[in-house]
Design a protein around this motif. Structure first.
Motif, PDB file in Angstrom:
ATOM      1  N   ALA A  31       1.892 -10.861  32.380  1.00 55.04           N
ATOM      2  CA  ALA A  31       2.111 -10.763  30.938  1.00 55.04           C
ATOM      3  C   ALA A  31       2.547  -9.378  30.504  1.00 55.04           C
ATOM      4  O   ALA A  31       3.281  -9.231  29.538  1.00 55.04           O
ATOM      5  CB  ALA A  31       0.830 -11.157  30.203  1.00 55.04           C
ATOM      6  N   ASP A  32       2.100  -8.334  31.209  1.00 54.93           N
ATOM      7  CA  ASP A  32       2.416  -6.976  30.787  1.00 54.93           C
ATOM      8  C   ASP A  32       3.169  -6.205  31.870  1.00 54.93           C
ATOM      9  O   ASP A  32       3.186  -4.987  31.869  1.00 54.93           O
ATOM     10  CB  ASP A  32       1.133  -6.225  30.417  1.00 54.93           C
ATOM     11  CG  ASP A  32       0.438  -6.883  29.236  1.00 54.93           C
ATOM     12  OD1 ASP A  32       1.074  -7.031  28.199  1.00 54.93           O
ATOM     13  OD2 ASP A  32      -0.731  -7.253  29.379  1.00 54.93           O
ATOM     14  N   GLN A  86      -0.748 -13.424  21.032  1.00 56.19           N
ATOM     15  CA  GLN A  86      -1.905 -13.150  21.880  1.00 56.19           C
ATOM     16  C   GLN A  86      -1.537 -12.452  23.182  1.00 56.19           C
ATOM     17  O   GLN A  86      -2.406 -11.876  23.836  1.00 56.19           O
ATOM     18  CB  GLN A  86      -2.641 -14.454  22.218  1.00 56.19           C
ATOM     19  CG  GLN A  86      -3.212 -15.158  20.992  1.00 56.19           C
ATOM     20  CD  GLN A  86      -4.068 -16.346  21.382  1.00 56.19           C
ATOM     21  OE1 GLN A  86      -5.284 -16.240  21.510  1.00 56.19           O
ATOM     22  NE2 GLN A  86      -3.422 -17.487  21.578  1.00 56.19           N
ATOM     23  N   LYS A  87      -0.283 -12.525  23.573  1.00 56.65           N
ATOM     24  CA  LYS A  87       0.153 -11.896  24.812  1.00 56.65           C
ATOM     25  C   LYS A  87       1.655 -11.658  24.721  1.00 56.65           C
ATOM     26  O   LYS A  87       2.269 -11.811  23.674  1.00 56.65           O
ATOM     27  CB  LYS A  87      -0.199 -12.769  26.015  1.00 56.65           C
ATOM     28  CG  LYS A  87       0.482 -14.136  26.020  1.00 56.65           C
ATOM     29  CD  LYS A  87       0.060 -14.928  27.254  1.00 56.65           C
ATOM     30  CE  LYS A  87       0.777 -16.282  27.285  1.00 56.65           C
ATOM     31  NZ  LYS A  87       0.389 -17.046  28.499  1.00 56.65           N
TER      32      LYS A  87
END
Length: 329
Positions: A31-32, A86-87
């Motif tokens: 996700a990151d 949220q992400k």
């Protein structure tokens, strides 16, 4: 969730990417994790620029500009990632940035606080201060502050639409760089929600995760917090001036139904604000249909007309609906 895990593995790789030069390793990013794309020699990247001082880890942007530096200031497009608030990561816009920098734009991929850290309107406030920061630093990075656009996908598309709609109000302008405007000259929105109350009701009946995402963003059930839901709706602010919009949505989208884009289209058309709604039949919530050559060409033409107009430009349609069908693999 808005921007499902499947979306993370596919569409954040390809959405708005243009060509097929993307590294296959990008399909497995977290996700990151920055998407691992080769950096073209014609692109210079300024990563992790803090637009709030002191700010949180999400209140940063990555700025992509043409290299060598353009002889005159270039238009800028702000990219807002999805992830159900949220992400998601600002790195998700890297492929889009490479494609648009090649056409003479700067692109700012903007991070913003997630709903786990702050409720609405924190996300909009972050988007606004980021745009003001970019205008305050326009001379340094050779940006044309009179030609700023935005693009967003799903939850990011919602933020782009809301940012464009609130350009004529200072209600959500807070923090730094208040001498600059946060308005836009163009908004391109891909399958984003518009009316969060209606999305909540749809998701609650269908028992899909979007109801929880909306409640988390707003701080509660929008059927109870109707004023908060109204404040979070871009349509609420479309009484004044607004930039032209390009809306792209799949007719088979069961995450964010296409009726959401239709709501925004109908309001913009009624207000005589230029708007183009393009519906892709047999397309759901993201997928290869949204990076088909004809869709990329549509996006390119929209931003060219809005941000790089010439005496020969045909101008933007006042209100038009077009359709295409997703190609079979």
């Amino acid at each position: 969730m808005i921007f499902s895990h499947t979306f993370r593995r596919f569409a954040l790789l390809t959405l708005l990417a243009g060509t097929a030069q993307t590294s296959s390793r990008a399909q497995d990013v977290g996700a990151d994790t920055p998407i691992n794309l080769p950096i073209p020699a014609s692109v210079r990247i300024f990563p992790n620029l803090a637009y709030v001082e002191p700010g949180g880890p999400r209140q940063k942007l990555d700025l992509y500009i043409p290299f060598p530096v353009a002889a005159k200031p270039v238009p800028l497009i702000a990219y807002f990632h999805g992830g159900g608030w949220q992400k998601g990561s600002k790195a998700d816009g890297r492929a889009f940035a490479f494609r648009m920098v090649a056409q003479g734009y700067a692109v700012a991929c903007i991070g913003y606080r997630l709903s786990s850290d702050a409720q609405f309107p924190a996300q909009l406030e972050d988007c606004k201060v980021a745009v003001r920061w970019l205008r305050d630093n326009a001379v340094r990075y050779r940006l044309d502050p009179s030609h700023f656009g935005a693009v967003g996908v799903s939850a990011g598309g919602y933020l782009a639409a809301l940012l464009g709609a609130t350009g004529s109000t200072h209600l959500y302008d807070s923090g730094e760089h208040l001498g600059q405007s946060s308005n836009l000259q163009a908004v391109c929105e891909f399958f984003g929600p518009i009316d969060l109350l209606k999305l909540f009701e749809y998701a609650d009946e269908a028992q899909t995760p979007q109801a929880d995402e909306v409640a988390k963003l707003l701080g509660g059930d929008p059927r109870v917090m109707q004023e908060q839901a109204r404040a979070a709706n871009p349509i609420t602010y479309l009484e004044g001036d607004a930039p032209p919009y390009l809306l792209v949505h799949g007719t088979n989208d069961t995450v964010v139904p296409p009726e959401q884009s239709r709501l925004l289209y109908d309001t913009l058309a009624k207000r005589r604000i230029p708007v183009h709604l393009h519906l892709i039949h047999e397309a759901g919530h993201t997928g290869p249909a949204f990076v088909a050559p004809e869709i990329n060409a549509m996006v390119d033409g929209f931003f060219s007309d809005a941000l790089k107009p010439t005496p020969q430009s045909q101008g933007l349609a006042k209100a038009i609906v077009t359709e295409s069908t997703a190609r079979k693999n």
